[in-house]
Write a protein that holds these residues in place. Sequence first.
Motif, PDB file in Angstrom:
ATOM      1  N   ASP A  68       0.818  -1.210   0.000  1.00 49.89           N
ATOM      2  CA  ASP A  68       0.000   0.000   0.000  1.00 49.89           C
ATOM      3  C   ASP A  68       0.857   1.268   0.000  1.00 49.89           C
ATOM      4  OD1 ASP A  68      -2.273  -1.543   0.136  1.00 49.89           O
ATOM      5  OD2 ASP A  68      -2.450  -1.377   2.318  1.00 49.89           O
ATOM      6  N   ASP A  69       2.172   1.118   0.166  1.00 48.49           N
ATOM      7  CA  ASP A  69       3.071   2.255   0.333  1.00 48.49           C
ATOM      8  C   ASP A  69       4.368   1.973  -0.415  1.00 48.49           C
ATOM      9  OD1 ASP A  69       4.887   4.177   1.272  1.00 48.49           O
ATOM     10  OD2 ASP A  69       4.042   4.169   3.280  1.00 48.49           O
ATOM     11  N   THR A  70       4.777   2.868  -1.270  1.00 48.41           N
ATOM     12  CA  THR A  70       5.988   2.648  -2.062  1.00 48.41           C
ATOM     13  C   THR A  70       7.268   2.699  -1.225  1.00 48.41           C
ATOM     14  OG1 THR A  70       6.071   4.999  -2.631  1.00 48.41           O
ATOM     15  CG2 THR A  70       4.953   3.526  -4.200  1.00 48.41           C
ATOM     16  N   ASN A  71       7.187   3.104   0.035  1.00 48.20           N
ATOM     17  CA  ASN A  71       8.369   3.106   0.906  1.00 48.20           C
ATOM     18  C   ASN A  71       8.707   1.707   1.415  1.00 48.20           C
ATOM     19  OD1 ASN A  71       8.864   5.930   0.851  1.00 48.20           O
ATOM     20  ND2 ASN A  71       7.162   6.217   2.283  1.00 48.20           N
ATOM     21  N   PHE A  72       7.824   0.749   1.211  1.00 49.76           N
ATOM     22  CA  PHE A  72       8.009  -0.603   1.718  1.00 49.76           C
ATOM     23  C   PHE A  72       7.903  -1.604   0.580  1.00 49.76           C
ATOM     24  CE2 PHE A  72       6.185   1.907   5.145  1.00 49.76           C
ATOM     25  CZ  PHE A  72       7.138   1.710   6.132  1.00 49.76           C
ATOM     26  N   SER A  73       8.352  -2.808   0.842  1.00 49.71           N
ATOM     27  CA  SER A  73       8.222  -3.869  -0.159  1.00 49.71           C
ATOM     28  C   SER A  73       6.995  -4.714   0.151  1.00 49.71           C
ATOM     29  CB  SER A  73       9.476  -4.748  -0.152  1.00 49.71           C
ATOM     30  OG  SER A  73       9.598  -5.410   1.087  1.00 49.71           O
ATOM     31  N   SER A  74       6.601  -5.562  -0.802  1.00 49.76           N
ATOM     32  CA  SER A  74       5.487  -6.461  -0.521  1.00 49.76           C
ATOM     33  C   SER A  74       5.941  -7.435   0.559  1.00 49.76           C
ATOM     34  CB  SER A  74       5.060  -7.208  -1.781  1.00 49.76           C
ATOM     35  OG  SER A  74       6.123  -7.983  -2.263  1.00 49.76           O
ATOM     36  N   ASN A  75       5.006  -7.965   1.276  1.00 49.33           N
ATOM     37  CA  ASN A  75       5.249  -8.847   2.425  1.00 49.33           C
ATOM     38  C   ASN A  75       5.991  -8.144   3.546  1.00 49.33           C
ATOM     39  OD1 ASN A  75       3.873 -10.823   1.136  1.00 49.33           O
ATOM     40  ND2 ASN A  75       5.655 -12.026   0.590  1.00 49.33           N
ATOM     41  N   GLN A  76       5.909  -6.818   3.581  1.00 47.39           N
ATOM     42  CA  GLN A  76       6.442  -6.039   4.691  1.00 47.39           C
ATOM     43  C   GLN A  76       5.276  -5.237   5.257  1.00 47.39           C
ATOM     44  OE1 GLN A  76       9.784  -3.592   3.709  1.00 47.39           O
ATOM     45  NE2 GLN A  76      10.028  -2.835   5.778  1.00 47.39           N
ATOM     46  N   PHE A  77       5.111  -5.295   6.558  1.00 44.77           N
ATOM     47  CA  PHE A  77       3.957  -4.680   7.200  1.00 44.77           C
ATOM     48  C   PHE A  77       4.397  -3.881   8.422  1.00 44.77           C
ATOM     49  CE2 PHE A  77       2.707  -8.455   4.985  1.00 44.77           C
ATOM     50  CZ  PHE A  77       1.575  -8.066   4.298  1.00 44.77           C
ATOM     51  N   GLN A  78       3.577  -2.916   8.809  1.00 44.56           N
ATOM     52  CA  GLN A  78       3.808  -2.147  10.019  1.00 44.56           C
ATOM     53  C   GLN A  78       2.539  -2.120  10.844  1.00 44.56           C
ATOM     54  OE1 GLN A  78       5.147   1.845   9.024  1.00 44.56           O
ATOM     55  NE2 GLN A  78       7.187   1.274   9.704  1.00 44.56           N
ATOM     56  N   GLY A  79       2.715  -2.167  12.154  1.00 45.54           N
ATOM     57  CA  GLY A  79       1.631  -1.913  13.081  1.00 45.54           C
ATOM     58  C   GLY A  79       1.772  -0.482  13.560  1.00 45.54           C
ATOM     59  N   LEU A  80       0.728   0.315  13.381  1.00 44.75           N
ATOM     60  CA  LEU A  80       0.741   1.724  13.759  1.00 44.75           C
ATOM     61  C   LEU A  80      -0.433   2.007  14.680  1.00 44.75           C
ATOM     62  CD1 LEU A  80       1.384   3.198  10.189  1.00 44.75           C
ATOM     63  CD2 LEU A  80       3.094   2.763  11.965  1.00 44.75           C
ATOM     64  N   THR A  81      -0.273   2.968  15.583  1.00 45.46           N
ATOM     65  CA  THR A  81      -1.362   3.310  16.493  1.00 45.46           C
ATOM     66  C   THR A  81      -2.466   4.048  15.755  1.00 45.46           C
ATOM     67  OG1 THR A  81      -0.340   5.398  17.131  1.00 45.46           O
ATOM     68  CG2 THR A  81       0.177   3.464  18.497  1.00 45.46           C
ATOM     69  N   LEU A  82      -3.699   3.825  16.176  1.00 40.13           N
ATOM     70  CA  LEU A  82      -4.844   4.518  15.577  1.00 40.13           C
ATOM     71  C   LEU A  82      -4.815   6.009  15.896  1.00 40.13           C
ATOM     72  CD1 LEU A  82      -7.903   2.145  16.143  1.00 40.13           C
ATOM     73  CD2 LEU A  82      -6.732   2.637  14.008  1.00 40.13           C
ATOM     74  N   ASP A  83      -4.404   6.353  17.114  1.00 34.78           N
ATOM     75  CA  ASP A  83      -4.455   7.745  17.550  1.00 34.78           C
ATOM     76  C   ASP A  83      -3.549   8.660  16.744  1.00 34.78           C
ATOM     77  OD1 ASP A  83      -6.343   7.162  19.465  1.00 34.78           O
ATOM     78  OD2 ASP A  83      -4.873   6.942  21.083  1.00 34.78           O
ATOM     79  N   ASP A  84      -2.279   8.272  16.574  1.00 37.05           N
ATOM     80  CA  ASP A  84      -1.332   9.184  15.936  1.00 37.05           C
ATOM     81  C   ASP A  84      -0.400   8.515  14.924  1.00 37.05           C
ATOM     82  OD1 ASP A  84       0.194   7.736  17.704  1.00 37.05           O
ATOM     83  OD2 ASP A  84       0.917   9.467  18.837  1.00 37.05           O
ATOM     84  N   GLU A  85      -0.752   7.300  14.517  1.00 38.36           N
ATOM     85  CA  GLU A  85       0.032   6.544  13.541  1.00 38.36           C
ATOM     86  C   GLU A  85       1.488   6.352  13.973  1.00 38.36           C
ATOM     87  OE1 GLU A  85      -0.619   8.291   9.664  1.00 38.36           O
ATOM     88  OE2 GLU A  85      -2.589   7.347   9.538  1.00 38.36           O
TER      89      GLU A  85
END
Length: 132
Positions: A68-85
């Motif tokens: 979903d983001d060109t800064n990352f590769s496929s099969n790479q994921f991040q967990g981000l907080t809902l409040d402030d990412e």
Amino acid sequence: MSETVDSDLYTRTKALLEPGDVELLGCIVHTTLGGDEDLEMHELTVAINEIIADHAEKGETYIEAGNDDTNFSSNQFQGLTLDDEAFVWECQQLLRNGTFDLVFYYEADVEQDALAADLSDLDGVDRVTQVP
């Protein structure tokens, strides 16, 4: 998984945790999930997200996919907080010797042993290797 492959993955994961802006710990979640079990791997990643967020005491999180983001590769994921990412964790999903290994990195303020124990209890997890 062979000792050599396991050792190589551990060494490469440890190198990614070298000092930077944020002190990180990591773990390798060795699964019993085969290459044809993508849906189960996704469900396991979601469950791991909840456990890491709970141990990190970061509140509710969402998962951002690498494709979903060109800064990352496929099969790479991040967990981000809902409040402030804010960053909670990052993960790479690797298919090694027919099963998935999920490599997670997260801030070093978690109790590593307790986190690994909780991750080990999940369905589909063979074992968890803590790094470093």
